[in-house]
Design an enzyme around this catalytic site. Structure first.
Site: not given
Lengths: 503, 516
Positions: A326, A341, A413, A416, A467
């Protein structure tokens, strides 16, 4: 304007004088323009209505893929669709879409009509007739043919334009989804409790530094910021997390997969992402139509593209391990330190193809699997029902899991789970053949098969490794700087129970 | 041409008239051209000597990284270097390199000389008088021409120096561009010639015998629902694939087992970035921008996808001086690898044999020069042990000079028997790159032994740093291993026996069968 014909039939072109928005016309070189008034001339009535339309033209929508959008349904439920667009804070122009659709619908009818006329002329010519009659018919047929070509080209262009704007319409929204921005997201469930520490808590970067687990600085030189090497026990931890997650999800009947990490950009778009937008999350390959995947959701969705599946095959449940890439363009600030991130990471993803009536059930199943796994790792976390502005275009409903990260002193987070209903399947062309054939009609048809329907797709993060590493390091840190390994992962780390200095 | 000065010293510029090959000059805008004859004018003597030179100019060699090439050594060993270039079938122009080097060397001396002259003038000006007096004199143009003349001289020298320095930079760029193409020297035992000259060092195991018709991995995989190439071709393009069901477990088992085996031998585990700056790719000896490049580049970026973890691991210690006590540094790295396989076609590319993306576990060693041959043997031994324990039949080859690749001093390849393909196929490669990569990546070490104390006490008693040697070797290239395991261990009923060492990593299972 009417054209006289041999047998008295006429082609009425008055119906062509419809108010169409302007768009580029290629009629300049079409001969016999005086014979049939090109549609395009009638179209030069109103200027482009929105910036997105102009952008659509600029992007040259030629030979772009088509989504099987249910325009009739949108038209019949116009208010609900408009409200949904507002709730999701989308800037798509619904009025334009409906307008373009009407024009397209009418133009399509016109094309069919002219086609019919031409066939009629062709049939006529099969019979006996005088030479001069035949000559006239030939000319009439020729005119009709050229006019038809022009109309068909207009139809194609109109369809391109229609698709470009209509594809931007976001999925409908589950009635229980809170309306609003991120502050409106609702906590469905709170699991576990924050650990208490009798010593100063360190964040994952500090812990990792002491234990020689990461290297961000050298990676910044070799690759750029937000890249990293994992070293020593962090490598074992990543392998343990991936292995354990795969085995846990496989136990629940999911088929394991590894996927290509380079895909054609059209596949990325069909899943609802925008590879070429500003601030795109997607890396593109030079001199190619390929992109790097940001999630295995994309190649797994593509696994059944342009297919009709037997209903007995559903549900199809996959668990896929891949690396994800990403750009994180536009993401800056303090929430981006260390592993939180990054541009590249390992992820285990769950994906389900099912019948429409089952998708809500499987959404609950996916979030339950996540809850079970994160609980068994001893994490403290909350499950959120994400608000309408935070759903993303493909999702009908989205549950996020945010886990407590003591070093960051907040929830972050880690997962998802989205129910995309038929948004992706209408773009990827994934349908199934229902078992139940329709009642036998009076008119015997060739096939007694029920017409195919679009499947629903769902995707959920089983494990996003960086994460999870943050969670494990920060929650399980000991006073001496070592890290306790949660029980379920120990067999996958050769039985070890602790990560410590040079262990 | 001489200029008179106050104290009678002169600046002689006659030495500037040296024969240099032509190259682009930026002198057009330099004032006072009549005062000092620009070097460039003297350089318009010979045209570009080879296509590569022109290409170098076109590529705009500006601000490109520099390799620490030992030009003096090359010059002193010119015949050996030339023979090596021939043996490796390289088209690098050694004569051009030596020529450029000589010019560079001389130009560098000239730059130093002019720099010295300018410093002398500057010092003179300092010595002469106070600031305000100097200024007054300059403004009034009084007291004759002595000081203004010095100023003028200083200014000319400065501008001339700037011009010379710019020439030097350009010349260095040009020199580097061609010199970087010089391949590594070659181990004396390496067979000279093409792939047919490669020599078998060792043959291990024997081909299995089958009492039934042998299937290839594609057929076996199809029956066992292990791969999908067709859908991957739609989603991504040809030579992409999905692994499914037990093939996923097999990949995970291979990676886990390999990592643990190599770690037992003292290697530090790593995972690496798979996007790296293109300069790092070049420094490792690959060509991201060449025709038929193996390297995928990212749009609007200087980043590329790695074709092997060798690249980011090499970069781990770039621009560093390591303590000798740290050596050897041994790493085992797991990464995905991406290769365009441009120019590779034919029957040898079916199925998993040649793909664009695959998982690989790679070994990498940084060591002292005197130890690299020892570690090369160690790496190939580790590979031999691992492949033997999986029960494979394979040969170890000493690759011939034309098949080495620019960075490798010596390269051992392992080719394993693949019954379905009915031939041996490469499953691994172990290269000793000596100092080729380290001279480009800037990786040195500080030897423990300080030089004998010299009569003149120096600030530091440290030995000067030396370049490390680097080695890399494939521990496990997953797709090729999968081919080997499927084809060698196929049973008559189409199931696959799992070799012993992998069973613990597959939950204790011993067989891959239909929907198991």
């Amino acid at each position: 304007m009417k054209m006289g014909c041999l047998n008295g039939t006429t082609i009425s072109l008055s119906c062509l004088k419809l108010p169409f928005p302007s768009y580029p016309s290629s009629f300049q070189n079409v001969p016999f323009r005086r014979t049939i008034k090109p549609l395009s001339a009638a179209l030069q009535t109103s200027p482009a209505t929105s910036p997105s339309t102009t952008k659509a033209e600029d992007q040259g929508a030629r030979s772009h893929w088509k989504a099987a959008i249910d325009f009739k349904w949108i038209k019949d439920n116009k208010e609900a669709v408009a409200a949904n667009i507002r709730n999701r804070n989308s800037d798509v122009d619904l009025e334009l879409v409906l307008q373009l659709y009407d024009h397209f619908f009418n133009l399509q009818k016109e094309v069919e009509r002219v086609r019919g006329e031409r066939n009629a002329v062709a049939n006529k010519m099969k019979g006996k007739m005088e030479q001069f009659e035949r000559q006239r018919l030939i000319e009439e047929g020729k005119n009709l043919k050229e006019g038809l070509i022009a109309l068909e080209e207009d139809l194609l262009k109109l369809n391109d334009k229609l698709q470009l704007e209509a594809q931007r319409i976001p999925n409908m929204t589950h009635p229980h989804v809170p309306i609003g921005g991120e502050d409106s997201s609702m906590t469905r469930k709170l699991v576990g409790s924050a650990p208490e520490f009798s010593f100063p808590v360190k964040d994952h970067l500090e812990l990792g530094k002491e234990l020689c687990l990461f290297d961000f600085d050298t990676a910044a030189e070799v690759s750029g910021s937000k890249f990293y090497y994992l070293k020593n026990d962090a490598v074992l931890l990543e392998m343990a997390l991936v292995n354990w997650t795969l085995s846990e999800v496989m136990k629940r009947g999911f088929t394991p997969l590894t996927t290509p990490e380079l895909v054609r950009s059209s596949i990325v778009e069909k899943c609802g992402f925008q590879p070429r937008g500003n601030n795109t999350q997607v890396y593109s390959i030079e001199d190619s139509d390929q992109c790097l995947i940001g999630t295995a959701e994309i190649p797994v969705g593509g696994l059944h593209m342009d297919s009709i599946l037997a209903e007995t095959l559903l549900p199809l449940k996959y668990v896929a391990f891949s690396h994800c890439f990403r750009t994180e363009a536009g993401a800056a600030g303090s929430a981006t330190r260390g592993l939180y991130r990054v541009h590249q990471f390992s992820k285990v993803e769950m994906f389900i193809f099912c019948r429409p009536e089952d998708s809500e059930h499987y959404h609950e199943e996916l979030i339950k699997i996540e809850e079970d796994m994160f609980s068994s790792l001893g994490l403290h976390f909350k499950i959120l029902d994400m608000a309408s502005e935070d759903l993303g275009a493909p999702a009908y409903r989205k549950f996020d899991v945010e886990a407590w990260m003591p070093g960051l002193e907040r929830f972050g987070e880690i997962s998802s789970a989205s129910n995309c209903t038929d948004y992706q399947s209408r773009r990827l062309g994934i349908r199934y053949r229902p078992l139940e054939a329709p009642v036998a009609s009076p008119k015997k048809s060739k096939s007694n098969l029920a017409p195919p329907k679009f499947v629903h797709t769902l995707n959920a993060t089983a494990c996003a490794v960086p994460r999870m590493i943050i969670c494990l390091l920060e929650n399980y840190q000991q006073e001496d700087g070592s890290i306790l390994i949660p029980e379920p992962l120990r067999p996958f780390m050769g039985g070890r129970s602790v990560i410590s200095r040079k262990s």
